[in-house]
Motif scaffolding. Structure first.
Motif, PDB file in Angstrom:
ATOM      1  N   GLU A  53       0.830  -1.206   0.000  1.00  0.00           N
ATOM      2  CA  GLU A  53       0.000   0.000   0.000  1.00  0.00           C
ATOM      3  C   GLU A  53       0.863   1.253   0.000  1.00  0.00           C
ATOM      4  OE1 GLU A  53      -2.547  -0.361   3.390  1.00  0.00           O
ATOM      5  OE2 GLU A  53      -3.740  -1.964   2.485  1.00  0.00           O
ATOM      6  N   HIS A  54       1.911   1.255   0.791  1.00  0.00           N
ATOM      7  CA  HIS A  54       2.775   2.434   0.872  1.00  0.00           C
ATOM      8  C   HIS A  54       3.539   2.648  -0.429  1.00  0.00           C
ATOM      9  CE1 HIS A  54       1.930   3.567   4.951  1.00  0.00           C
ATOM     10  NE2 HIS A  54       2.132   2.330   5.367  1.00  0.00           N
ATOM     11  N   LEU A  55       3.901   1.563  -1.096  1.00  0.00           N
ATOM     12  CA  LEU A  55       4.562   1.708  -2.390  1.00  0.00           C
ATOM     13  C   LEU A  55       3.622   2.388  -3.382  1.00  0.00           C
ATOM     14  CD1 LEU A  55       6.421  -1.695  -2.825  1.00  0.00           C
ATOM     15  CD2 LEU A  55       7.458   0.564  -2.686  1.00  0.00           C
ATOM     16  N   ALA A  56       2.380   1.936  -3.408  1.00  0.00           N
ATOM     17  CA  ALA A  56       1.403   2.535  -4.322  1.00  0.00           C
ATOM     18  C   ALA A  56       1.183   4.002  -3.993  1.00  0.00           C
ATOM     19  CB  ALA A  56       0.082   1.766  -4.247  1.00  0.00           C
ATOM     20  N   GLU A  57       1.101   4.336  -2.702  1.00  0.00           N
ATOM     21  CA  GLU A  57       0.925   5.722  -2.294  1.00  0.00           C
ATOM     22  C   GLU A  57       2.099   6.581  -2.724  1.00  0.00           C
ATOM     23  OE1 GLU A  57       0.271   5.712   1.908  1.00  0.00           O
ATOM     24  OE2 GLU A  57      -1.583   4.565   1.739  1.00  0.00           O
ATOM     25  N   GLY A  58       3.291   6.015  -2.645  1.00  0.00           N
ATOM     26  CA  GLY A  58       4.483   6.760  -3.050  1.00  0.00           C
ATOM     27  C   GLY A  58       4.430   7.170  -4.505  1.00  0.00           C
ATOM     28  N   PHE A  59       3.959   6.282  -5.352  1.00  0.00           N
ATOM     29  CA  PHE A  59       3.853   6.611  -6.766  1.00  0.00           C
ATOM     30  C   PHE A  59       2.738   7.613  -7.015  1.00  0.00           C
ATOM     31  CE2 PHE A  59       5.963   2.414  -7.137  1.00  0.00           C
ATOM     32  CZ  PHE A  59       7.106   2.864  -7.777  1.00  0.00           C
ATOM     33  N   LYS A  60       1.651   7.519  -6.269  1.00  0.00           N
ATOM     34  CA  LYS A  60       0.554   8.467  -6.427  1.00  0.00           C
ATOM     35  C   LYS A  60       0.991   9.859  -6.017  1.00  0.00           C
ATOM     36  CE  LYS A  60      -3.118   5.123  -5.643  1.00  0.00           C
ATOM     37  NZ  LYS A  60      -4.142   4.670  -4.688  1.00  0.00           N
ATOM     38  N   ARG A  61       1.748   9.973  -4.942  1.00  0.00           N
ATOM     39  CA  ARG A  61       2.201  11.282  -4.477  1.00  0.00           C
ATOM     40  C   ARG A  61       3.037  11.966  -5.547  1.00  0.00           C
ATOM     41  NH1 ARG A  61       4.449   9.163   0.629  1.00  0.00           N
ATOM     42  NH2 ARG A  61       2.604   8.391   1.612  1.00  0.00           N
ATOM     43  N   LYS A  62       3.893  11.213  -6.217  1.00  0.00           N
ATOM     44  CA  LYS A  62       4.711  11.816  -7.263  1.00  0.00           C
ATOM     45  C   LYS A  62       3.831  12.384  -8.357  1.00  0.00           C
ATOM     46  CE  LYS A  62       8.892   9.146  -6.593  1.00  0.00           C
ATOM     47  NZ  LYS A  62       9.803   8.181  -7.166  1.00  0.00           N
ATOM     48  N   ARG A  63       2.809  11.656  -8.711  1.00  0.00           N
ATOM     49  CA  ARG A  63       1.910  12.138  -9.753  1.00  0.00           C
ATOM     50  C   ARG A  63       1.174  13.378  -9.271  1.00  0.00           C
ATOM     51  NH1 ARG A  63      -2.911   8.967 -12.922  1.00  0.00           N
ATOM     52  NH2 ARG A  63      -3.395  10.690 -14.290  1.00  0.00           N
ATOM     53  N   LYS A  64       0.711  13.362  -8.030  1.00  0.00           N
ATOM     54  CA  LYS A  64       0.015  14.523  -7.492  1.00  0.00           C
ATOM     55  C   LYS A  64       0.955  15.715  -7.424  1.00  0.00           C
ATOM     56  CE  LYS A  64      -3.494  12.096  -4.844  1.00  0.00           C
ATOM     57  NZ  LYS A  64      -4.004  11.784  -3.506  1.00  0.00           N
ATOM     58  N   THR A  65       2.200  15.465  -7.058  1.00  0.00           N
ATOM     59  CA  THR A  65       3.181  16.540  -6.993  1.00  0.00           C
ATOM     60  C   THR A  65       3.377  17.143  -8.383  1.00  0.00           C
ATOM     61  OG1 THR A  65       4.287  15.492  -5.137  1.00  0.00           O
ATOM     62  CG2 THR A  65       5.538  17.123  -6.350  1.00  0.00           C
ATOM     63  N   ARG A  66       3.479  16.301  -9.382  1.00  0.00           N
ATOM     64  CA  ARG A  66       3.645  16.767 -10.757  1.00  0.00           C
ATOM     65  C   ARG A  66       2.419  17.575 -11.183  1.00  0.00           C
ATOM     66  NH1 ARG A  66       6.403  18.895 -14.656  1.00  0.00           N
ATOM     67  NH2 ARG A  66       5.876  18.132 -16.703  1.00  0.00           N
ATOM     68  N   GLU A  67       1.234  17.086 -10.828  1.00  0.00           N
ATOM     69  CA  GLU A  67       0.011  17.811 -11.151  1.00  0.00           C
ATOM     70  C   GLU A  67      -0.024  19.162 -10.445  1.00  0.00           C
ATOM     71  OE1 GLU A  67      -3.267  15.248 -10.264  1.00  0.00           O
ATOM     72  OE2 GLU A  67      -2.716  13.814 -11.823  1.00  0.00           O
ATOM     73  N   ALA A  68       0.414  19.197  -9.197  1.00  0.00           N
ATOM     74  CA  ALA A  68       0.447  20.457  -8.448  1.00  0.00           C
ATOM     75  C   ALA A  68       1.426  21.430  -9.093  1.00  0.00           C
ATOM     76  CB  ALA A  68       0.826  20.193  -6.996  1.00  0.00           C
TER      77      ALA A  68
END
Length: 100
Positions: A53-68
């Protein structure tokens, strides 16, 4: 094998990470890992699930950061465009007043 325990009998994050990574590798069964570390198989399974779960969250955060970052850039460009539109309107008005 001795394992580090924090207050109230909790295992350290480093120990959990070590066990979870071993479980994710899949070279040993969950039961073998649990036996090697002197913990329950359910605990190993829980830590493995949490690691996934934490691995998946880590990848999502990067995408959200890029979107931000992109949203910030868009907002900056919109402000710049608005400023340019204002300047163009002002210059057009002044050139008409001066008869140019």
């Amino acid at each position: 094998m001795a394992h580090p325990i924090h207050k109230r009998g909790r295992y350290s994050a480093a120990f959990k990470q070590e066990v979870a990574l071993e479980a994710l590798k899949g070279t040993k069964t969950i039961q073998q890992i649990a036996s090697d570390h002197g913990i329950s198989a359910d605990l190993v399974q829980d830590w493995k699930r949490q690691a996934k779960e934490h691995l998946a969250e880590g990848f999502k955060r990067k995408r959200k950061t890029r979107e931000a970052e992109l949203q910030t850039r868009i907002a900056r460009l919109e402000r710049l465009l608005g400023k340019r539109d204002f300047e163009l309107d002002w210059l057009t008005k002044k050139s008409r007043e001066l008869g140019l």
